[in-house]
Write an enzyme that holds these catalytic residues in place. Structure first.
Site, PDB file in Angstrom:
ATOM      1  N   LYS A  95     -13.827  16.652  27.014  1.00 23.34           N
ATOM      2  CA  LYS A  95     -14.756  16.521  25.892  1.00 23.34           C
ATOM      3  C   LYS A  95     -14.300  17.398  24.730  1.00 23.34           C
ATOM      4  CE  LYS A  95     -19.772  16.421  25.064  1.00 23.34           C
ATOM      5  NZ  LYS A  95     -21.112  16.639  25.689  1.00 23.34           N
ATOM      6  N   CYS A 131     -20.823  11.534  25.259  1.00 21.88           N
ATOM      7  CA  CYS A 131     -22.138  11.970  24.763  1.00 21.88           C
ATOM      8  C   CYS A 131     -22.113  12.433  23.317  1.00 21.88           C
ATOM      9  CB  CYS A 131     -22.693  13.051  25.689  1.00 21.88           C
ATOM     10  SG  CYS A 131     -24.479  13.331  25.486  1.00 21.88           S
ATOM     11  N   SER A 148     -61.038  20.836  32.728  1.00 20.25           N
ATOM     12  CA  SER A 148     -62.182  21.313  31.945  1.00 20.25           C
ATOM     13  C   SER A 148     -63.027  20.187  31.374  1.00 20.25           C
ATOM     14  CB  SER A 148     -61.690  22.193  30.795  1.00 20.25           C
ATOM     15  OG  SER A 148     -60.998  21.399  29.829  1.00 20.25           O
ATOM     16  N   GLU A 163     -22.579  11.694  32.322  1.00 19.33           N
ATOM     17  CA  GLU A 163     -21.841  12.935  32.084  1.00 19.33           C
ATOM     18  C   GLU A 163     -22.131  13.932  33.212  1.00 19.33           C
ATOM     19  OE1 GLU A 163     -21.337  16.078  28.337  1.00 19.33           O
ATOM     20  OE2 GLU A 163     -23.088  14.769  28.437  1.00 19.33           O
TER      21      GLU A 163
END
Length: 779
Positions: A172, A233, A416, A103
């Site tokens: 779309k 999508c 750390s 896309e």
């Protein structure tokens, strides 16, 4: 019956398209007819009107398709066009006649507000013109994703081309507009589902292609031997996805161009959607996706695949450093027709379906039976990664993309020796291993990037991950009088295992200087709580240490390359996890403030699983000991009767934090709803009054610390309950932390429950409470 068949010879520039009353006709001298190629055909009329599916008499229509993962970069048109061309070359070399890209592949998916700029759309057309004027689309159907402006509206489109012409533009219809997605901010959804409209091409495109208009909207393409359609999508995941009616209209091949990001435990749901789309209605489902970091917080996790009649026959990688990956499958489309013909309900619904408009394309895509063209078989096993593998490979690939595209020369991490910073170090170590592995596999782009970033000369390149890490990764233990020897030793051991350039620095003199300055200004010197100080003093002393570490980290990142005669700068990595962000258990502008954070959207529970896995599978054995140690900030003095612990400081466990996070974000619970659901979920171990106190405690500190999310370091997105304020979790940052109305309602409910002694105490907890403990919730 015999039908003559016109075979079109490359470069196939001639196209005749019928859209009911609309006819487009362009001639070209290179168009040739070949009347000698005659094959026996029979016509199966299963489409309305003149739409016909023509099958060869030997009942085999072989179709080779190619879909791909592309590592695009938003607004980097040269990079994107190069990847698109490379994918087409590979598809053609494999013999494919359909090539599907992701896309918005021409622009990159993550352009965001750049989509509002006319330049972005213009550049997309320029790139498309370059593709169509060359021989890229000769003999192959290509679907390209790009924005298109029609009239006054901007659409997210798939431009479908073949033989140097645009066949149709599919807009779309259902836009992604939740979570990380804001498509309605940039695009309009196509709403004219019942018609294909005529679209006037931009003048320079029209003149170059000798093509004035193309069909635009929603429809499918009817070839001489099959029907093909696009589903973009989000449309797949809607309540009534387009493929349902398209299948009833005879569409056999579905092309899904996607921009789908990685999230832990999400891939199987996506794969199941592809399987479900064709399991009961038949069809070939092609899926293409972006893969990589295209400029933002998301990592698009590829996994291009092809599904036939509910069976996955080809699958690409989910995580990779490759810029281009092409997945090819060869299918017999008669298997689709056979399945559909065997399902009575499908036949009945197809006979009374709502017709979808189509574009007639006078080409054949299929080949007849040929033993030299073996068919793709269902995969014996679909490839899914464990969550701990996803944490290693997803953020590792995301970091590599960010590093190579940012112009930086490496990373610097305040290490750390605790679980969070050690997880980040392990991910960087995994990235170095992936780079060396990909170079060994012959990836020239990864090799070139690694040579540039690592400043290799004289033909040298990375062959050992530890040697590569020494060049591009600094770790710094910034100890104080409150640091233990155990964490210092763990940090050093892990750095040696990974290969980083490690420094051990004491910040006590800097802290003392700040405190002396404060005493000079105010006449007072704060004390820790264990030494008789107040909570305000105690917190202030902890914040001084944390913020000094942030300043020192950025100074080292900018100057250490100069000290070692290296060009460039280093990116500072953050290491706060999603649960600490949700609770606000971090100092604003401490080491949580960095350039990027690969674990900012990953829970403490998942990080601990990752540490145990990485100790074995990445070869960093010290991570096992780090995981087993109780989490501590080491910002307060250690005494024989006192040791600072994270969960004690927070007043809640990390497991409880994950539950609160899912209820707040995924299940949209305010304080009262959260209390009610947890009364069910925790009824076996806590009374309603105890649940109430926990819920109030969480919301009090969540709201007090919400302001910290506004400056949270950009983090890799991996968890559906991330509190990241910038674009995923959009809420205010100034609250009344007493929540007077909501907490009063909770108190009233507690009182009612204490009076009602016969209240149910069954084990049924409900969907929401059960989901709050499920890491897959929210997918």
């Amino acid at each position: 019956m015999w039908f003559s068949f016109y075979r079109l010879i490359p470069p196939y520039p001639h196209i005749v398209i019928h859209v009911h009353s609309l006819q487009l006709h362009q001639t070209h001298p290179l168009f040739l007819f070949n009347f000698t190629f005659l094959i026996p055909l029979f016509v199966q009329k299963h489409l309305p009107g003149d739409q016909q599916l023509i099958q060869t008499a030997n009942n085999m229509r072989l179709l080779k398709v190619a879909t791909c993962n592309l590592n695009q970069w938003a607004m980097e048109f040269d990079c994107n066009l190069k990847n698109i061309k490379q994918s087409i070359v590979r598809a053609k070399d494999a013999g494919a006649v359909i090539r599907l890209g992701p896309e918005l592949e021409i622009t990159g998916y993550g352009c965001e507000d750049h989509f509002l700029e006319l330049d972005t759309v213009s550049h997309a057309w320029e790139c498309l013109k370059e593709l169509l004027l060359g021989d890229w689309t000769d003999g192959i159907l290509c679907s390209f994703g790009m924005p298109v402006i029609k009239g006054s509206e901007r659409y997210n489109c798939q431009v479908i081309c073949m033989n140097r012409k645009i066949i149709m533009i599919r807009a779309k219809m259902w836009l992604a507009n939740d979570g990380n997605y804001r498509e309605l901010r940039w695009f309009t959804a196509w709403k004219q589902k019942d018609q294909l409209e005529e679209f006037q091409l931009p003048s320079d495109i029209s003149e170059a292609l000798l093509q004035k208009t193309v069909p635009f909207g929603y429809g499918f393409m009817q070839f001489l031997d099959t029907a093909v359609a696009a589903e973009i999508c989000e449309e797949l995941f809607t309540p009534i996805p387009p493929h349902t009616e398209l299948a009833l209209n005879g569409v056999e091949v579905f092309m899904n161009a996607s921009g789908s990001h990685h999230q832990l435990r999400k891939l199987d749901l996506r794969i199941h959607a592809f399987i479900g789309a064709t399991h009961t209605r038949g069809g070939v489902y092609m899926y293409s996706n972006h893969q990589g970091c295209d400029g933002g917080r998301l990592y698009y996790d590829g996994c291009a695949c092809v599904v036939v009649n509910g069976e996955v026959v080809a699958q690409g990688s989910q995580f990779s450093l490759k810029d281009v990956e092409v997945v090819v499958a060869q299918i017999d489309l008669d298997a689709v027709a056979s399945l559909r013909g065997s399902i009575s309900s499908f036949q009945e619904q197809a006979s009374c379906k709502k017709s979808v408009q189509s574009v007639d394309v006078p080409y054949k895509l299929c080949q007849p039976f040929n033993l030299q063209m073996p068919l793709s078989a269902p995969l014996k096993q679909i490839n899914y990664h464990l969550p701990e593998e996803e944490i290693a490979f997803g953020p590792g690939c995301w970091l590599w993309d960010y590093l190579r595209r940012s112009g930086a020369s490496g990373f610097l991490l305040p290490l750390s020796g605790g679980a969070d910073s050690s997880s980040v170090a392990g991910i960087v170590g995994c990235m170095c291993q992936l780079v060396v592995k990909e170079i060994a596999n012959g990836d020239e782009q990864v090799k070139a990037d690694a040579i540039r970033i690592g400043h290799y000369t004289n033909g040298q390149f990375p062959t050992d991950s530890k040697e590569f890490a020494k060049r591009i990764f600094y770790t710094v233990f910034m100890g104080s009088e409150n640091s233990s020897d155990a964490t210092r030793a763990r940090a050093k051991l892990l750095a040696d295992e990974i290969g980083s350039w490690h420094l051990d620095v004491s910040i006590d003199s800097v802290v003392s200087a700040f405190l002396s300055l404060f005493q000079t200004l105010t006449g007072k010197r704060p004390r820790y709580k264990v030494d008789g100080g107040t909570n305000i003093e105690n917190l202030g002393l902890q914040n001084i240490q944390a913020r000094i570490r942030m300043v020192l980290a950025f100074m080292l990142a900018s100057l250490l390359p100069w000290v070692h005669s290296k060009p460039g700068f280093y990116l500072v990595l953050g290491s706060s996890n999603v649960d600490e962000g949700l609770r606000g258990y971090l100092t604003k502008y401490d080491c949580s403030s960095a350039d990027i954070n690969p674990i900012g959207s990953i829970s403490k529970q998942d990080l601990r699983i990752f540490l145990r896995w990485a100790a074995v599978h990445l070869g960093f054995a010290s991570l096992a000991e780090i995981e087993a140690a109780p989490p501590t900030a080491e910002l307060e003095p250690i005494r024989s009767n006192y040791s600072q612990l994270d969960e004690v400081d927070m007043g809640m466990t990390y497991e409880e934090l994950s539950v609160y996070g899912r209820l707040r974000k995924i299940f949209r619970c305010g304080p009262v709803s959260m209390f009610k659901n947890l009364c069910f979920g925790w009824s076996s171990k806590l009374s309603p009054s105890e649940v109430a106190e926990k819920v109030k405690h969480f919301f009090k500190y969540y709201s007090i610390n919400r302001h910290k999310m506004t400056v949270l370091t950009p983090s890799y997105h991996a968890e559906s309950y991330s509190p990241e304020d910038n674009r995923f979790d959009l809420r205010q940052f100034l609250y009344n932390s007493r929540w007077p109305y909501q907490f009063r309602k909770i108190d009233e409910l507690v009182s009612e429950l204490s009076v009602d002694k016969d209240a149910s105490t069954s084990n049924g907890v409900g969907v929401v409470a059960a989901g709050s403990a499920d890491p897959k919730a929210g997918l």
